[in-house]
Design a protein around this motif. Sequence first.
Motif, short mmCIF file in Angstrom:
data_model
loop_
_atom_site.label_atom_id
_atom_site.label_comp_id
_atom_site.label_asym_id
_atom_site.label_seq_id
_atom_site.Cartn_x
_atom_site.Cartn_y
_atom_site.Cartn_z
N ALA A 177 0.83 -1.20 0.00
CA ALA A 177 0.00 0.00 0.00
C ALA A 177 0.87 1.26 0.00
O ALA A 177 0.54 2.25 -0.67
CB ALA A 177 -0.93 0.01 1.20
N LEU A 178 1.96 1.23 0.74
CA LEU A 178 2.84 2.39 0.81
C LEU A 178 3.49 2.66 -0.55
O LEU A 178 3.52 3.81 -1.02
CB LEU A 178 3.90 2.18 1.88
N LEU A 183 3.63 6.06 -5.31
CA LEU A 183 3.72 6.25 -6.76
C LEU A 183 2.50 6.98 -7.31
O LEU A 183 2.61 7.80 -8.21
CB LEU A 183 3.91 4.91 -7.46
N LEU A 184 1.32 6.66 -6.76
CA LEU A 184 0.12 7.37 -7.20
C LEU A 184 0.19 8.85 -6.84
O LEU A 184 -0.28 9.71 -7.59
CB LEU A 184 -1.12 6.73 -6.57
N SER A 185 0.81 9.16 -5.69
CA SER A 185 0.96 10.55 -5.29
C SER A 185 1.87 11.29 -6.27
O SER A 185 1.59 12.44 -6.65
CB SER A 185 1.54 10.64 -3.88
N ALA A 186 2.95 10.64 -6.69
CA ALA A 186 3.83 11.25 -7.69
C ALA A 186 3.09 11.47 -9.00
O ALA A 186 3.23 12.52 -9.64
CB ALA A 186 5.06 10.37 -7.91
N PHE A 191 0.19 15.03 -12.94
CA PHE A 191 -1.03 15.43 -13.64
C PHE A 191 -1.44 16.85 -13.26
O PHE A 191 -1.92 17.62 -14.10
CB PHE A 191 -2.16 14.45 -13.33
N ALA A 192 -1.27 17.19 -11.98
CA ALA A 192 -1.60 18.54 -11.54
C ALA A 192 -0.74 19.56 -12.26
O ALA A 192 -1.21 20.63 -12.67
CB ALA A 192 -1.43 18.66 -10.03
#
Length: 275
Positions: A177-178, A183-186, A191-192
Amino acid sequence: MSDTTAAPTASTSPTPVTLLGLGAMGTALARTWLAAGHPLTVWNRSPGRGAELAREGARVAATAAEAVAASPLVITCLLDDASVRAALADADLTGKDLVDLTTSTPAESRDRAAWANERGARFLDGGIMAIPPMIGVPEAGGYVFYSGSREVFDAHREVLAVPAATKYVGEEFGLAALYDVALLSAMNAMFAGARHAAALVADAGIDQEAFGALVADWLTAMAPATAAYAGGPVPEDPTSAAVAESGDATLLRTAQEQGVDTALLIASAGSMDGM
């Protein structure tokens, strides 16, 4: 250290699999196991979603408990941790191997592991690094992080590698999960940044599609440098701190001139410091 396994050749004795959750990702996973010849039992909270899979050979269970009873290997791919708990509330998990592919936090994964163990199941957590069209397509590059019981991973690694390559990252239950959320946060930040870039030029009368291609090419070129933030090699960069600071200020002034929110730039100002 991760242990990566690519998709295997077809097994001579396909393992029966139960899958709970038939959203876009769950349906994609289901089709790969059916195609590989695994007896598949599925359940979804909205029962209509199983009809097409039934025509492809899946057995559709009326309840989650019935689905769990059908196979030694139970895989959950649901909306969130609360959905997993609700779906399995009435199921007998004694002697089952439970693999949870639901996106969760590390703490939720550890709690789910303890909860499963108390109910007689062995537990393995997973984090899917792919979108549904990448599932079952090895060349697409998708994979799944796994953490928790090494014994469970080794017992089912060929089954788990059917939809996508596997990366075992350790016995600590929260690690998959970590890795997943990190990786999803990156990705979300990237995308932002792309959305911010699009907002800057939105009223400039330029070809938006061509600009989008430029953004993608630029981010691809810069991608290798991102490894430095996670302990990888630091790229050579002759830019002085003063020049970098001036550059950040220019980004902020340009956003202000274009009427674009500066929160993202303020949060990332000085991001090269400490590399």
